[in-house]
Design a protein around this motif. Structure first.
Motif, PDB file in Angstrom:
ATOM      1  N   ALA A 129      -6.366  -6.850  -3.968  1.00 48.35           N
ATOM      2  CA  ALA A 129      -6.117  -7.146  -5.379  1.00 48.35           C
ATOM      3  C   ALA A 129      -7.337  -6.810  -6.230  1.00 48.35           C
ATOM      4  O   ALA A 129      -7.208  -6.341  -7.360  1.00 48.35           O
ATOM      5  CB  ALA A 129      -5.732  -8.615  -5.547  1.00 48.35           C
ATOM      6  N   GLU A 130      -8.522  -7.022  -5.696  1.00 47.94           N
ATOM      7  CA  GLU A 130      -9.726  -6.765  -6.483  1.00 47.94           C
ATOM      8  C   GLU A 130     -10.004  -5.270  -6.599  1.00 47.94           C
ATOM      9  O   GLU A 130     -10.645  -4.822  -7.551  1.00 47.94           O
ATOM     10  CB  GLU A 130     -10.933  -7.462  -5.842  1.00 47.94           C
ATOM     11  CG  GLU A 130     -10.870  -8.967  -5.993  1.00 47.94           C
ATOM     12  CD  GLU A 130     -11.879  -9.686  -5.107  1.00 47.94           C
ATOM     13  OE1 GLU A 130     -12.165 -10.858  -5.379  1.00 47.94           O
ATOM     14  OE2 GLU A 130     -12.379  -9.085  -4.134  1.00 47.94           O
ATOM     15  N   ALA A 159     -21.649 -15.313 -12.853  1.00 47.25           N
ATOM     16  CA  ALA A 159     -20.830 -14.234 -12.302  1.00 47.25           C
ATOM     17  C   ALA A 159     -21.054 -12.939 -13.070  1.00 47.25           C
ATOM     18  O   ALA A 159     -20.995 -11.852 -12.510  1.00 47.25           O
ATOM     19  CB  ALA A 159     -19.363 -14.640 -12.337  1.00 47.25           C
ATOM     20  N   ALA A 160     -21.296 -13.062 -14.362  1.00 43.87           N
ATOM     21  CA  ALA A 160     -21.395 -11.869 -15.190  1.00 43.87           C
ATOM     22  C   ALA A 160     -22.788 -11.244 -15.160  1.00 43.87           C
ATOM     23  O   ALA A 160     -22.946 -10.045 -15.332  1.00 43.87           O
ATOM     24  CB  ALA A 160     -21.004 -12.206 -16.632  1.00 43.87           C
ATOM     25  N   THR A 213     -20.951 -20.954 -14.568  1.00 46.62           N
ATOM     26  CA  THR A 213     -20.316 -20.120 -13.542  1.00 46.62           C
ATOM     27  C   THR A 213     -19.989 -18.749 -14.110  1.00 46.62           C
ATOM     28  O   THR A 213     -20.223 -17.726 -13.472  1.00 46.62           O
ATOM     29  CB  THR A 213     -19.012 -20.764 -13.051  1.00 46.62           C
ATOM     30  OG1 THR A 213     -19.100 -22.152 -13.204  1.00 46.62           O
ATOM     31  CG2 THR A 213     -18.741 -20.400 -11.615  1.00 46.62           C
ATOM     32  N   VAL A 214     -19.428 -18.754 -15.321  1.00 45.00           N
ATOM     33  CA  VAL A 214     -19.068 -17.482 -15.950  1.00 45.00           C
ATOM     34  C   VAL A 214     -20.319 -16.628 -16.103  1.00 45.00           C
ATOM     35  O   VAL A 214     -20.337 -15.448 -15.758  1.00 45.00           O
ATOM     36  CB  VAL A 214     -18.407 -17.725 -17.323  1.00 45.00           C
ATOM     37  CG1 VAL A 214     -18.219 -16.409 -18.047  1.00 45.00           C
ATOM     38  CG2 VAL A 214     -17.088 -18.433 -17.154  1.00 45.00           C
ATOM     39  N   PRO A 237     -15.404 -20.410  -6.402  1.00 48.94           N
ATOM     40  CA  PRO A 237     -16.592 -19.575  -6.598  1.00 48.94           C
ATOM     41  C   PRO A 237     -17.436 -19.546  -5.323  1.00 48.94           C
ATOM     42  O   PRO A 237     -17.308 -20.430  -4.472  1.00 48.94           O
ATOM     43  CB  PRO A 237     -17.362 -20.304  -7.711  1.00 48.94           C
ATOM     44  CG  PRO A 237     -16.402 -21.260  -8.322  1.00 48.94           C
ATOM     45  CD  PRO A 237     -15.394 -21.587  -7.282  1.00 48.94           C
ATOM     46  N   GLN A 282     -12.435 -14.485 -12.279  1.00 47.23           N
ATOM     47  CA  GLN A 282     -12.432 -14.971 -10.905  1.00 47.23           C
ATOM     48  C   GLN A 282     -13.686 -15.771 -10.631  1.00 47.23           C
ATOM     49  O   GLN A 282     -14.754 -15.449 -11.121  1.00 47.23           O
ATOM     50  CB  GLN A 282     -12.403 -13.790  -9.948  1.00 47.23           C
ATOM     51  CG  GLN A 282     -11.073 -13.111  -9.892  1.00 47.23           C
ATOM     52  CD  GLN A 282     -11.217 -11.741  -9.275  1.00 47.23           C
ATOM     53  OE1 GLN A 282     -11.512 -11.617  -8.114  1.00 47.23           O
ATOM     54  NE2 GLN A 282     -11.027 -10.729 -10.088  1.00 47.23           N
ATOM     55  N   GLY A 283     -13.502 -16.791  -9.826  1.00 46.88           N
ATOM     56  CA  GLY A 283     -14.653 -17.602  -9.496  1.00 46.88           C
ATOM     57  C   GLY A 283     -15.046 -18.531 -10.622  1.00 46.88           C
ATOM     58  O   GLY A 283     -16.161 -19.015 -10.669  1.00 46.88           O
ATOM     59  N   THR A 284     -14.133 -18.780 -11.580  1.00 47.89           N
ATOM     60  CA  THR A 284     -14.406 -19.820 -12.574  1.00 47.89           C
ATOM     61  C   THR A 284     -13.479 -20.998 -12.305  1.00 47.89           C
ATOM     62  O   THR A 284     -12.410 -20.845 -11.718  1.00 47.89           O
ATOM     63  CB  THR A 284     -14.160 -19.327 -14.010  1.00 47.89           C
ATOM     64  OG1 THR A 284     -12.779 -18.989 -14.124  1.00 47.89           O
ATOM     65  CG2 THR A 284     -15.019 -18.139 -14.343  1.00 47.89           C
ATOM     66  N   LEU A 288     -18.650 -24.706 -16.249  1.00 47.69           N
ATOM     67  CA  LEU A 288     -17.772 -23.546 -16.334  1.00 47.69           C
ATOM     68  C   LEU A 288     -18.532 -22.375 -16.942  1.00 47.69           C
ATOM     69  O   LEU A 288     -18.528 -21.260 -16.437  1.00 47.69           O
ATOM     70  CB  LEU A 288     -16.567 -23.913 -17.195  1.00 47.69           C
ATOM     71  CG  LEU A 288     -15.526 -22.821 -17.342  1.00 47.69           C
ATOM     72  CD1 LEU A 288     -14.436 -23.077 -16.331  1.00 47.69           C
ATOM     73  CD2 LEU A 288     -14.941 -22.814 -18.717  1.00 47.69           C
ATOM     74  N   ALA A 305      -6.518 -11.225 -10.627  1.00 47.57           N
ATOM     75  CA  ALA A 305      -7.372 -10.080 -10.315  1.00 47.57           C
ATOM     76  C   ALA A 305      -7.010  -8.890 -11.204  1.00 47.57           C
ATOM     77  O   ALA A 305      -7.882  -8.163 -11.677  1.00 47.57           O
ATOM     78  CB  ALA A 305      -7.231  -9.703  -8.842  1.00 47.57           C
ATOM     79  N   GLN A 349     -16.965  -9.648 -11.459  1.00 46.88           N
ATOM     80  CA  GLN A 349     -16.031 -10.759 -11.648  1.00 46.88           C
ATOM     81  C   GLN A 349     -16.255 -11.311 -13.049  1.00 46.88           C
ATOM     82  O   GLN A 349     -17.395 -11.423 -13.476  1.00 46.88           O
ATOM     83  CB  GLN A 349     -16.312 -11.906 -10.678  1.00 46.88           C
ATOM     84  CG  GLN A 349     -15.936 -11.649  -9.247  1.00 46.88           C
ATOM     85  CD  GLN A 349     -16.162 -12.882  -8.407  1.00 46.88           C
ATOM     86  OE1 GLN A 349     -17.174 -13.561  -8.531  1.00 46.88           O
ATOM     87  NE2 GLN A 349     -15.225 -13.189  -7.540  1.00 46.88           N
ATOM     88  N   ILE A 350     -15.165 -11.650 -13.733  1.00 47.32           N
ATOM     89  CA  ILE A 350     -15.330 -12.353 -15.010  1.00 47.32           C
ATOM     90  C   ILE A 350     -14.558 -13.673 -14.932  1.00 47.32           C
ATOM     91  O   ILE A 350     -15.137 -14.756 -14.964  1.00 47.32           O
ATOM     92  CB  ILE A 350     -14.845 -11.509 -16.199  1.00 47.32           C
ATOM     93  CG1 ILE A 350     -15.753 -10.273 -16.341  1.00 47.32           C
ATOM     94  CG2 ILE A 350     -14.893 -12.344 -17.476  1.00 47.32           C
ATOM     95  CD1 ILE A 350     -15.332  -9.295 -17.392  1.00 47.32           C
TER      96      ILE A 350
END
Lengths: 556, 330
Positions: free
Chosen positions: B65-66, B14-15, B10-11, A508, A425-427, B7, A402, A422-423
């Motif tokens: 943490a985030e 998320a982005a 997902t990236v 994720p 995280q969740g991969t 992968l 994080a 998120q970049i």
């Protein structure tokens, strides 16, 4: 000194000095780079030691820890004895004796590996506790069942964890007995030792790194276990860790307790290494396996009964109970989403198995090339993630990720590239990294043990023929490591399939796996419903175990 | 490398900024109990809900943490203690909503609006109908009396529901008296404490013990499967403090990206329409006093709640845990 001759022989053909220098620098660096995957999250946990939480410690020290330490000592001792006795004796039985069904028993005895300990726990209680079918039957017959031993007690926990963990010792011990060559045993017999004396005085000492490796895995998992002991309400050291965190809301105190656990394991590991010294455990002569001894008469029957009994108690009876429960809920629970749960579990397990075996080879190779203290220490530290209770390690893994992600996102924003939340995280990459921090020990122990079977003279011979280090790794080491690597991959595969806290924390959105399903059900005490995903975990775990069976057939 | 495209996807997912309006929830309430509600919310409002489930402790560490970058708009838990703790650690943001204040009674929400109860869970006394007459029962405290020697079953003290119960007892009775009661309970145990309520209720039905304390919905599930279950519900402390209740509830996170959407979701969850579904899903009691419980649940009878604010349970949780440790309640 043969090695002098070898080195003098190789000198003219050895790579130029600059290259050698780079490689020499490279190996400890490789070891530490791999170890960093575990060390960073471990450091997060260990850093807690800097801020003592005195009031909680005082309370735990007075009312909680004395009993928990005694409980933990009992559990560790019981599981150590249990897994060694079951693992070693079954491995020896199936490796050097022949009896009806031996080939099938040989792989089936690894099956309990596919059964998560936390699942076995609720199945065992369901079967043998006061309300279970066995005691109910006893009450129907005799009117009372209170004389029946209580499963929710020390003996029950030890038995359950022994059944769940003995395959680690079994698989590694079997590897040892199958690869140690028969010359040494034959020599022992020619000197007048019986088969039994040969076992105690030759085979067992020669298998030591394997036994220690398997036992280390079993005990680290036992020390870090929370799910099983919580189901039994048997308080161990991990109970104190979770009490400090979830009940007293003090993660620092929890991390401190976890740190003590890690340091204790590290001390034990270093002690073992010191005692072991620099003994070598290469194969004694070529020629592989001796023909297994045929057992006859009652001895043969006894061997069959022993194998059947262990299999029934540790695997088939619990499996049957899972099947019955799963059948009762399948109609309302089983739907197409299960394809996704199974698919994701398999994908994660397979990628983690592949990745971790590569890391383990790198680490074991670095330790072998440079047997110096730094590399050995790196390897030891790298495997400590397995001794940290899963949920604590999950936080240790998550915090640095994080942190890094926050820095990355700041950069993205500063560059005006968007407003991500998120970049990393969740991969899946992050999930695999987190699994590596936890399961490196599982991949490393079998790999490292297998590496010991390769003699220095084999490497020297290869070097004398002009092979470079990489070529030696590819053409000598990897083929000879095959069995060990296969075991490593199998164990990682099954362990990742069962893993809960890291999966819960790093997956994720919408990415539920079978273990997540089990968590959802068990967190509400719905054991029957948890049986369905549990059964799926066991069945999916059978795939690699059956592959192992084929591998074993080839070698025995 | 089969997972490469995955992968990448997902990236990217998320982005990329979300196209439709979306609320993100970290939930300790399990998927089976919340997804149907989120789906109904999306049908009603067009707002998407993205969620991830997990244990409270790790979810709170994750939020921490985030930090400012957290994707979470709402933290949802199944007890007041954890919400109180999240508020203490600065993870929640107090909100103002007249609708929520009207739908959720004051003792089931944070006075400052950091979190709101969404369902009520009653922790009450159960008895084996073949061996105990309801007239023999009276209060939680009475279960410490010697007449229940070797007849009592309890769930482990490590479960937050018991910590909350004992926490509220400390408020009512003081530490010394509460410790005496807990010691009495321990002395009366017929079996080691169980790791969950279901296991304990089954043991009661099988005759291992005669009385015990559990949340009503665990009983509801069992009796749903086996209507002949020989177990009865008893509402204790009706002359005095009332039955101990806890909540499942939620709060808006401090760094919520879609605070408006989050408030909208909470308000919707407290509405009469959603309350029915929210509570009935798990045979709990609605928080909204205008909503009747499920007929199956209502059949267990009316009872007086303990009106002490559930936040007190969070405040006294650590004290309760230490007290139970001292009393030898495992």
């Amino acid at each position: 000194m043969p090695s002098d001759i070898a080195s003098s022989l190789t000198t003219p053909k050895s790579p130029p000095a600059w290259r050698r220098g780079r490689l020499h620098l490279g190996e400890p660096a490789l070891a530490w780079a791999i170890a960093a995957i575990t060390l960073v999250p471990l450091a997060v946990v260990l850093l807690s030691l800097l801020e003592p939480q005195t009031d909680i410690w005082a309370h735990l020290g007075e009312y909680v820890l004395p009993r928990l330490l005694a409980n933990t000592a009992w559990l560790i001792a019981g599981v150590a004895v249990g897994t060694l006795v079951l693992g070693v004796s079954l491995a020896w039985l199936t490796a050097v004796y022949d009896f009806p069904g031996r080939r099938h028993f040989a792989w089936m005895l690894a099956l309990p590996l596919a059964m998560p300990a936390y699942v076995l726990a609720f199945v065992q209680i369901g079967l043998y506790d006061f309300t279970g079918p066995l005691q109910t039957l006893l009450r129907d017959w005799f009117g009372d069942s209170r004389w029946f031993p209580d499963i929710r007690a020390r003996g029950g926990v030890i038995l359950t964890l022994t059944f769940a963990l003995y395959p680690y010792v079994y698989l590694l011990a079997r590897n040892a007995f199958l690869t140690q060559g028969h010359r040494a045993l034959e020599a022992a017999q020619s000197l007048g030792l019986s088969r039994r004396q040969g076992f105690w005085r030759v085979a067992l000492p020669m298998a030591r790194p394997w036994l220690v490796g398997g036992l280390t895995l079993a005990l680290m998992e036992c020390l870090a276990d929370f799910g099983t002991v919580a189901t039994f309400n048997y308080d161990t050291f991990t109970t104190a860790i979770y009490k400090a965190w979830f009940a007293l809301f003090n993660l620092k105190a929890a991390s401190q307790l976890a740190s003590l656990l890690v340091l204790a394991v590290l001390a034990l590991a270093l002690f073992e290494q010191r005692v072991r010294g620099d003994k070598r455990y290469t194969a004694a002569g070529r020629g592989g396996q001796a023909r297994p001894d045929r057992l006859a008469g009652w001895r043969s029957a006894l061997a069959v009964v022993a194998c059947l009994l262990v299999l029934a108690l540790a695997f088939f009876v619990p499996l049957l109970q899972l099947l019955l429960w799963a059948r009762s809920v399948a109609a309302e629970q089983l739907d197409l989403r299960y394809l996704g749960f199974v698919g994701r579990s398999l994908l994660l397990s397979a990628s983690a198995a592949l990745g971790l075996v590569l890391l383990a080879v790198g680490l074991a190779y670095a330790v072998r090339r440079r047997g110096d203290l730094a590399s050995r220490l790196a390897a030891r530290l790298a495997t400590l993630g397995y001794a940290v209770p899963g949920t604590v390690l999950a936080v240790g893994v998550f915090i640095p990720i994080a942190w890094l992600d926050n820095r990355l996102m700041d950069a993205v924003r500063a560059l005006g590239l968007g407003q991500p939340t998120q970049i990393l995280q969740g991969t899946l990459a992050v999930m695999l990294l987190a699994y590596s921090a936890r399961f490196l020990a599982v991949a490393f122990e079998p790999t490292q043990s297998a590496m010991q079977r390769i003699t220095a003279s084999q490497e020297e011979a290869a070097a004398s023929m002009g092979l470079g280090r990489r070529a030696i790794l590819r053409r000598i080491h990897l083929p000879m490591l095959r069995g060990g690597l296969f075991t490593a991959a199998l164990m990682v595969f099954v362990d990742v399939m069962k893993e809960m806290p890291i999966t819960l924390m790093t997956r994720p959105f919408g990415w539920d796996t079978l273990a997540v399903r089990v968590f959802e059900m068990t967190s509400e005490g719905q054991w029957e419903m948890a049986a369905l995903p549990s059964l799926a975990i066991v069945l999916a775990g059978l795939v690699p175990v059956i592959l192992l069976a084929r591998e074993t057939e080839k070698r025995s | 490398m089969k997972f490469r495209p995955l992968l990448l996807a997902t990236v990217l997912a998320a982005a990329l900024p979300a196209l439709a309006e979306e609320v993100t929830v970290y939930s300790a309430r399990i998927e089976a109990l919340i997804k149907p509600l989120f789906d109904a919310f999306t049908r009603d409002t067009g707002v998407q809900v993205r969620f991830v489930t997990g244990q409270e402790g790790p979810l709170m560490e994750r939020l921490k943490a985030e930090g400012a970058n957290t994707p979470a708009d709402i933290l949802l838990t199944v007890d007041a203690g954890n919400l109180w703790q999240a508020e203490q650690q600065g993870l929640l943001k107090p909100i103002k909503s007249a609708l929520l204040d009207a739908n959720v009674p004051p003792h089931l929400r944070d006075p400052a609006g950091a979190w709101y109860g969404l369902s009520v869970r009653a922790r009450t006394v159960f008895f084996n109908k073949n061996r105990v007459k309801p007239g023999e029962l009276s209060t939680y405290e009475d279960l410490a009396s010697p007449k229940w020697k070797n007849r009592l079953c309890l769930r482990t003290s490590k479960k937050v529901y018991n910590q909350s119960l004992v926490g509220t007892m400390i408020v009512r009775l003081g530490e010394a008296k509460t410790e005496q009661v807990v010691r009495g309970w321990v002395a009366n145990l017929a079996a080691d404490p169980f790791s969950d309520d279901t296991m304990m209720l089954k043991a009661m039905a099988a005759g291992q013990c005669d009385v015990g304390i559990a949340n009503t919905y665990y009983f509801g599930r069992l009796v749903d499967k086996d209507p002949k279950l020989p177990i009865g519900v008893f509402w204790p402390n009706q002359q005095t403090s009332g039955v101990h209740v806890n909540i499942s509830g939620a709060g808006v996170t401090r760094h919520a990206k879609n605070e408006k959407g989050a408030v909208k979701l909470l308000e919707w969850l407290s509405s009469e329409k959603a309350q029915r579904l929210y509570a009935d899903q798990n045979m709990e009691y609605p928080v909204n006093p205008r909503v009747q419980p499920d007929p199956k649940v209502a059949a267990w009878g009316d009872f007086k709640h303990d009106y002490i604010n559930v936040a007190k349970a969070g405040e006294l949780q650590a004290a309760a845990v230490k007290l139970m440790d001292r009393a030898g309640y495992r």
